[in-house]
Enzyme design. Structure first.
Site, PDB file in Angstrom:
ATOM      1  N   CYS A 145      12.288 -11.071  -9.424  1.00  0.00           N
ATOM      2  CA  CYS A 145      13.053 -12.144 -10.069  1.00  0.00           C
ATOM      3  C   CYS A 145      12.987 -13.435  -9.253  1.00  0.00           C
ATOM      4  O   CYS A 145      12.734 -13.418  -8.057  1.00  0.00           O
ATOM      5  CB  CYS A 145      14.505 -11.743 -10.199  1.00  0.00           C
ATOM      6  SG  CYS A 145      14.711 -10.155 -10.995  1.00  0.00           S
TER       7      CYS A 145
ATOM      8  N   ARG B 115       5.867 -15.262  -9.763  1.00  0.00           N
ATOM      9  CA  ARG B 115       6.525 -14.023  -9.328  1.00  0.00           C
ATOM     10  C   ARG B 115       6.580 -12.996 -10.456  1.00  0.00           C
ATOM     11  O   ARG B 115       6.911 -11.841 -10.231  1.00  0.00           O
ATOM     12  CB  ARG B 115       7.955 -14.327  -8.844  1.00  0.00           C
ATOM     13  CG  ARG B 115       8.000 -15.206  -7.613  1.00  0.00           C
ATOM     14  CD  ARG B 115       9.399 -15.706  -7.332  1.00  0.00           C
ATOM     15  NE  ARG B 115      10.312 -14.674  -6.894  1.00  0.00           N
ATOM     16  CZ  ARG B 115      10.444 -14.245  -5.649  1.00  0.00           C
ATOM     17  NH1 ARG B 115       9.676 -14.760  -4.704  1.00  0.00           N
ATOM     18  NH2 ARG B 115      11.306 -13.318  -5.328  1.00  0.00           N
TER      19      ARG B 115
ATOM     20  N   TRP C 232      12.607 -10.047 -13.806  1.00  0.00           N
ATOM     21  CA  TRP C 232      11.528  -9.066 -13.895  1.00  0.00           C
ATOM     22  C   TRP C 232      12.249  -7.728 -13.961  1.00  0.00           C
ATOM     23  O   TRP C 232      12.780  -7.257 -12.966  1.00  0.00           O
ATOM     24  CB  TRP C 232      10.650  -9.183 -12.655  1.00  0.00           C
ATOM     25  CG  TRP C 232       9.328  -8.523 -12.790  1.00  0.00           C
ATOM     26  CD1 TRP C 232       8.216  -9.025 -13.412  1.00  0.00           C
ATOM     27  CD2 TRP C 232       8.961  -7.244 -12.284  1.00  0.00           C
ATOM     28  NE1 TRP C 232       7.195  -8.114 -13.330  1.00  0.00           N
ATOM     29  CE2 TRP C 232       7.602  -7.021 -12.649  1.00  0.00           C
ATOM     30  CE3 TRP C 232       9.630  -6.250 -11.568  1.00  0.00           C
ATOM     31  CZ2 TRP C 232       6.929  -5.865 -12.316  1.00  0.00           C
ATOM     32  CZ3 TRP C 232       8.946  -5.096 -11.245  1.00  0.00           C
ATOM     33  CH2 TRP C 232       7.609  -4.914 -11.617  1.00  0.00           C
TER      34      TRP C 232
ATOM     35  N   ASN D  70      18.733 -11.461  -7.383  1.00  0.00           N
ATOM     36  CA  ASN D  70      17.415 -10.851  -7.186  1.00  0.00           C
ATOM     37  C   ASN D  70      17.613  -9.727  -6.184  1.00  0.00           C
ATOM     38  O   ASN D  70      18.287  -9.913  -5.178  1.00  0.00           O
ATOM     39  CB  ASN D  70      16.445 -11.902  -6.634  1.00  0.00           C
ATOM     40  CG  ASN D  70      15.118 -11.291  -6.217  1.00  0.00           C
ATOM     41  OD1 ASN D  70      14.728 -10.232  -6.713  1.00  0.00           O
ATOM     42  ND2 ASN D  70      14.432 -11.945  -5.295  1.00  0.00           N
ATOM     43  N   GLY D  71      17.058  -8.560  -6.465  1.00  0.00           N
ATOM     44  CA  GLY D  71      17.226  -7.412  -5.587  1.00  0.00           C
ATOM     45  C   GLY D  71      17.760  -6.240  -6.383  1.00  0.00           C
ATOM     46  O   GLY D  71      17.702  -6.249  -7.617  1.00  0.00           O
TER      47      GLY D  71
ATOM     48  N   GLU E 121      -7.302   5.786   1.021  1.00  0.00           N
ATOM     49  CA  GLU E 121      -6.816   4.453   0.667  1.00  0.00           C
ATOM     50  C   GLU E 121      -7.235   3.427   1.725  1.00  0.00           C
ATOM     51  O   GLU E 121      -7.666   2.318   1.400  1.00  0.00           O
ATOM     52  CB  GLU E 121      -5.289   4.488   0.496  1.00  0.00           C
ATOM     53  CG  GLU E 121      -4.630   3.157   0.168  1.00  0.00           C
ATOM     54  CD  GLU E 121      -5.134   2.492  -1.106  1.00  0.00           C
ATOM     55  OE1 GLU E 121      -5.892   3.116  -1.878  1.00  0.00           O
ATOM     56  OE2 GLU E 121      -4.787   1.317  -1.318  1.00  0.00           O
TER      57      GLU E 121
ATOM     58  N   LYS F 103      -9.663   0.116   1.033  1.00  0.00           N
ATOM     59  CA  LYS F 103      -9.309  -1.268   1.351  1.00  0.00           C
ATOM     60  C   LYS F 103     -10.476  -1.941   2.065  1.00  0.00           C
ATOM     61  O   LYS F 103     -10.822  -3.092   1.797  1.00  0.00           O
ATOM     62  CB  LYS F 103      -8.049  -1.335   2.244  1.00  0.00           C
ATOM     63  CG  LYS F 103      -6.765  -0.954   1.552  1.00  0.00           C
ATOM     64  CD  LYS F 103      -6.194  -2.027   0.657  1.00  0.00           C
ATOM     65  CE  LYS F 103      -6.451  -1.935  -0.779  1.00  0.00           C
ATOM     66  NZ  LYS F 103      -6.143  -0.939  -1.669  1.00  0.00           N
TER      67      LYS F 103
ATOM     68  N   GLU G  69     -13.273  -2.567  -0.505  1.00  0.00           N
ATOM     69  CA  GLU G  69     -12.933  -3.540  -1.547  1.00  0.00           C
ATOM     70  C   GLU G  69     -12.991  -4.979  -1.042  1.00  0.00           C
ATOM     71  O   GLU G  69     -13.536  -5.844  -1.709  1.00  0.00           O
ATOM     72  CB  GLU G  69     -11.489  -3.314  -2.023  1.00  0.00           C
ATOM     73  CG  GLU G  69     -11.294  -2.244  -3.037  1.00  0.00           C
ATOM     74  CD  GLU G  69      -9.833  -2.139  -3.438  1.00  0.00           C
ATOM     75  OE1 GLU G  69      -9.566  -2.021  -4.631  1.00  0.00           O
ATOM     76  OE2 GLU G  69      -8.941  -2.159  -2.562  1.00  0.00           O
TER      77      GLU G  69
ATOM     78  N   HIS H 219     -20.247  19.188   8.489  1.00  0.00           N
ATOM     79  CA  HIS H 219     -21.099  19.823   7.476  1.00  0.00           C
ATOM     80  C   HIS H 219     -22.079  18.825   6.856  1.00  0.00           C
ATOM     81  O   HIS H 219     -22.501  19.009   5.719  1.00  0.00           O
ATOM     82  CB  HIS H 219     -20.237  20.502   6.413  1.00  0.00           C
ATOM     83  CG  HIS H 219     -19.398  21.600   6.972  1.00  0.00           C
ATOM     84  ND1 HIS H 219     -19.932  22.769   7.468  1.00  0.00           N
ATOM     85  CD2 HIS H 219     -18.062  21.701   7.180  1.00  0.00           C
ATOM     86  CE1 HIS H 219     -18.959  23.553   7.927  1.00  0.00           C
ATOM     87  NE2 HIS H 219     -17.810  22.907   7.770  1.00  0.00           N
TER      88      HIS H 219
ATOM     89  N   LYS I  57      -8.293  -6.895 -11.404  1.00  0.00           N
ATOM     90  CA  LYS I  57      -6.981  -6.335 -11.094  1.00  0.00           C
ATOM     91  C   LYS I  57      -6.600  -5.265 -12.100  1.00  0.00           C
ATOM     92  O   LYS I  57      -6.064  -4.226 -11.754  1.00  0.00           O
ATOM     93  CB  LYS I  57      -5.945  -7.464 -11.096  1.00  0.00           C
ATOM     94  CG  LYS I  57      -4.526  -7.031 -10.799  1.00  0.00           C
ATOM     95  CD  LYS I  57      -4.374  -6.720  -9.325  1.00  0.00           C
ATOM     96  CE  LYS I  57      -2.988  -6.252  -8.945  1.00  0.00           C
ATOM     97  NZ  LYS I  57      -3.029  -5.472  -7.697  1.00  0.00           N
TER      98      LYS I  57
HETATM   99  C1  G6P Z   1      -8.460  -1.573 -10.348  1.00  0.00           C
HETATM  100  C2  G6P Z   1      -7.802  -2.242  -9.157  1.00  0.00           C
HETATM  101  C3  G6P Z   1      -7.280  -1.188  -8.159  1.00  0.00           C
HETATM  102  C4  G6P Z   1      -6.355  -0.221  -8.865  1.00  0.00           C
HETATM  103  C5  G6P Z   1      -7.036   0.399 -10.081  1.00  0.00           C
HETATM  104  C6  G6P Z   1      -6.053   1.167 -10.931  1.00  0.00           C
HETATM  105  O1  G6P Z   1      -9.640  -0.974  -9.971  1.00  0.00           O
HETATM  106  O2  G6P Z   1      -8.714  -3.086  -8.511  1.00  0.00           O
HETATM  107  O3  G6P Z   1      -6.581  -1.812  -7.097  1.00  0.00           O
HETATM  108  O4  G6P Z   1      -5.943   0.767  -7.965  1.00  0.00           O
HETATM  109  O5  G6P Z   1      -7.587  -0.611 -10.931  1.00  0.00           O
HETATM  110  O6  G6P Z   1      -5.163   0.246 -11.498  1.00  0.00           O
HETATM  111  P1  G6P Z   1      -3.730   0.599 -12.004  1.00  0.00           P
HETATM  112  O7  G6P Z   1      -3.179  -0.683 -12.548  1.00  0.00           O
HETATM  113  O8  G6P Z   1      -3.898   1.637 -13.079  1.00  0.00           O
HETATM  114  O9  G6P Z   1      -2.958   1.137 -10.853  1.00  0.00           O
END
Ligand code: G6P
Length: 611
Positions: free
Chosen positions: A2, A27, A74, A100-101, A484, A488, A491, A507, A606
């Protein structure tokens, strides 16, 4: 999340509020509203965009007055609709607030106030603040500060608040805890805002508030009261030199960095209100205790980082709830004719709630008549709407393509699911649940301490930025977190990076280790630490540069590793939320060193709404 603005001065407040809110649009929001003091406090609010709010204000003939508060919402508690939009007023109409919060104990407070005859109109946690304020107001001699002090004692959670009373046409009260709020200094007028862009057209000077300090604003003065003694305090004035676009990033160079820094708050919002004295409270999920007890199998289905969160979820849920968990990539699940049984549960995880493959997997599960539970960030998204149940991750809008706080809060929800299902199925001892809940509650602050060790990650990045390959190894939950961390790196910095189950390395993959190859060894699982130590030795013997991530106190790794990052002590199952932080930041700084566009990595989107 928010956005809040507030104005007190000698010109029309509404124009400032609407324009200020427009600078907070980044935001994310689903509804908006303003309240302005004319002869009384008038509130106009609506679901939708700011243009809808502007149209509504105009349709009502404008809203005149020199004191006001505004909000973009939001949604977290309650659907995005007109009634749940802010500002919220007390039953008598004397007190109006924007917030907000998340007020974590709002249900308790609401029950208490309802028992005293107070009627609520919205589903929000925020409304308890206006109602509680009004409830104490007369006893405090209608003194706003005295009343607010009493209110703050009762609130648990995070908040940034702007408060108006019909008795004070010249003042605005503000307070914050774990949610952002700045105080802008104008000439003959003053402001509050969630973020600097909202006030930047009027001033470049602002104060920062510490947690629970109360600010009293009039057109001519700003008084800040100490959080404990409530004595007035003096504050340095900050002066911004950024332009609007830099300001939207909160002064960070990239949204990703801003979002990394928002992780403690996001995780706190996600778990805080759901961890109660009575146990885990999971919103309104309809999956019954009976269904949990009779569960045959859980299928977690997701893409990208959400899939990685799901793998952590597998370890957590299997351990706590003793039910088998399968984790599927959504793009595979939908085409492999999955075998589902009536007593199964499908958990779909997605930040955006719009990923095409995840949506298709949801529809497949529904077609087979399986109960579906969405773990989603975007309120009202397709996945949230079409699933039987939804648990929001409450991360707030995420703008950088590479997710950080989205993943972090997905972990938060999965931890909660593990605890909730474990309790319902009787597989989790109350003492273990209490200990885990305590550790979970402590996680956001631990995440913050890791983020603060910025120079460590910068130095590591500078040393390894030119490398072309990296490996991240771990066992159990650490392996899940490694995936993960490795993603990162791929990516945003375009380093070829692979996550490997540490025991599997020998292996085949170990043949790729050369002198200087970067190997990040994640070793936080108490029972697996010695094993990981051996795996680290194996790569070290072949010339790898070993960067270890271990729990505080595990100093024996120093004999093997070239560099060690210590994470705060937590339960093994929760460690992924901590180990991922250094990996996010190292990937970030390597990307910067390599001149990459961190927020918009090449070839990536995204939200992936195509197959
Ligand atoms: C895209 C984004 C990733 C994300 C994936 C799944 O590949 O670049 O960062 O993890 O989609 O997206 P979602 O909105 O379903 O979590």
């Amino acid at each position: 999340m928010c956005g809040i603005v507030g104005f007190v001065g000698h010109r029309e407040a509404a124009e400032f509020l609407l324009s200020g809110l427009s600078k907070l649009e980044y935001r994310g929001y689903d509804s908006a509203g303003i309240a302005v003091f004319s002869d009384r406090i008038r509130t106009i609010k609506t679901k939708g965009r700011l243009a809808d709010l502007r149209a509504k204000v105009e349709a009502e003939g404008g809203i005149s007055g020199c004191l006001g508060i505004g909000h973009t919402r939001w949604a977290t508690h309650g659907a995005p609709n007109d009634i749940n939009s802010h500002p919220h007023s007390s039953m008598s109409g004397r007190i109006t607030v924007v917030h907000n919060g998340i007020i974590e104990n709002y249900l308790e407070l609401r029950a208490e106030l309802e028992a005293a005859g107070i009627r609520f109109t919205s589903d929000t946690d925020t409304e308890v603040v206006s109602q509680l304020f009004d409830f104490y107001y007369d006893d405090c001699g209608k003194d706003m500060v005295e009343t607010l002090k009493k209110v703050l004692v009762r609130l648990r959670g995070s908040y940034a608040l702007g408060i108006l009373s019909t008795d004070y046409p010249d003042r605005l009260l503000a307070v914050r805890k774990d949610s952002p709020l700045i105080i802008g200094l104008g000439e003959g007028e003053n402001y509050i805002a969630s973020d600097i862009p909202a006030v930047l057209e009027s001033t470049s000077d602002y104060y920062l508030l510490n947690d629970n300090e109360i600010a009293v604003l009039t057109a001519e003065s700003i008084t800040i009261l100490d959080a404990q003694t409530y004595a007035p305090v003096t504050r340095d004035i900050y002066h911004v030199t950024w332009d609007i676009s830099a300001a939207e990033k909160g002064g960070y160079d990239y949204f990703m960095m801003k979002e990394i820094h928002e992780q403690p708050e996001a995780l706190r919002n996600c778990v805080g209100s759901r961890l109660t004295e009575e146990g885990i409270r999971l919103d309104d999920i309809t999956f019954s205790e009976e269904q949990m007890k009779n569960l045959n199998r859980i299928h977690i289905i997701a893409c990208g980082s959400a899939w990685h969160a799901g793998i952590v979820g597998k370890y957590v849920i299997e351990e706590l709830a003793r039910v088998p968990v399968e984790v599927d990539l959504a793009s595979e699940f939908r085409y492999r004719n999955p075998i589902l049984s009536p007593n199964d549960l499908c958990i779909l995880i997605s930040q955006s709630g719009e990923t095409a493959d995840t949506m298709a997997a949801l529809r497949e599960a529904k077609r087979q008549g399986i109960h579906t539970l969405a773990v989603v960030n975007a309120v009202g998204s397709s996945l949230a709407r079409e699933s039987d149940d939804v648990l929001y991750t409450m991360a707030g809008p995420e703008i950088a393509v590479a997710t950080t706080k989205g993943y972090m809060t997905q972990l938060g929800v999965l931890y909660l699911i593990g605890l909730y299902f474990g309790a319902a199925r009787g597989t989790l001892k109350p003492e273990t649940a209490a200990k885990l809940s305590k550790d979970l509650y402590a996680l956001p602050d631990q995440v913050r301490t890791l983020i603060e060790q910025d120079e460590v990650y910068q130095a590591i990045a500078a040393e390894h930025a030119a490398k072309e390959h990296a490996f991240v190894i771990g066992r159990g939950v650490d392996y899940a977190a490694s995936m993960e961390g490795s993603l990162k790196m791929k990516e945003i910095s375009y380093i070829h990076s692979e996550a490997y189950a540490a025991g599997e390395l020998k292996h085949g993959t170990i043949s790729l280790i050369e002198p200087g190859t970067l190997v990040i060894a994640v070793a936080t699982q108490d029972t697996l630490y010695e094993k990981l130590l051996s795996n680290a030795k194996e790569v070290k013997a072949r010339g790898a540069y070993v960067l270890a991530i271990v729990k505080e106190g595990c100093t024996s790794i120093e004999a093997v590793a070239d560099k060690v990052i210590y994470i705060p002590t937590t339960d093994d199952l929760l460690a992924a939320a901590l180990t991922v932080v250094p990996m996010q930041l190292i990937a970030y700084y390597i990307a910067i060193e390599r001149g990459c566009d961190v927020d918009k990595p090449r070839n990536l989107a995204k939200s992936v709404t195509v197959e």
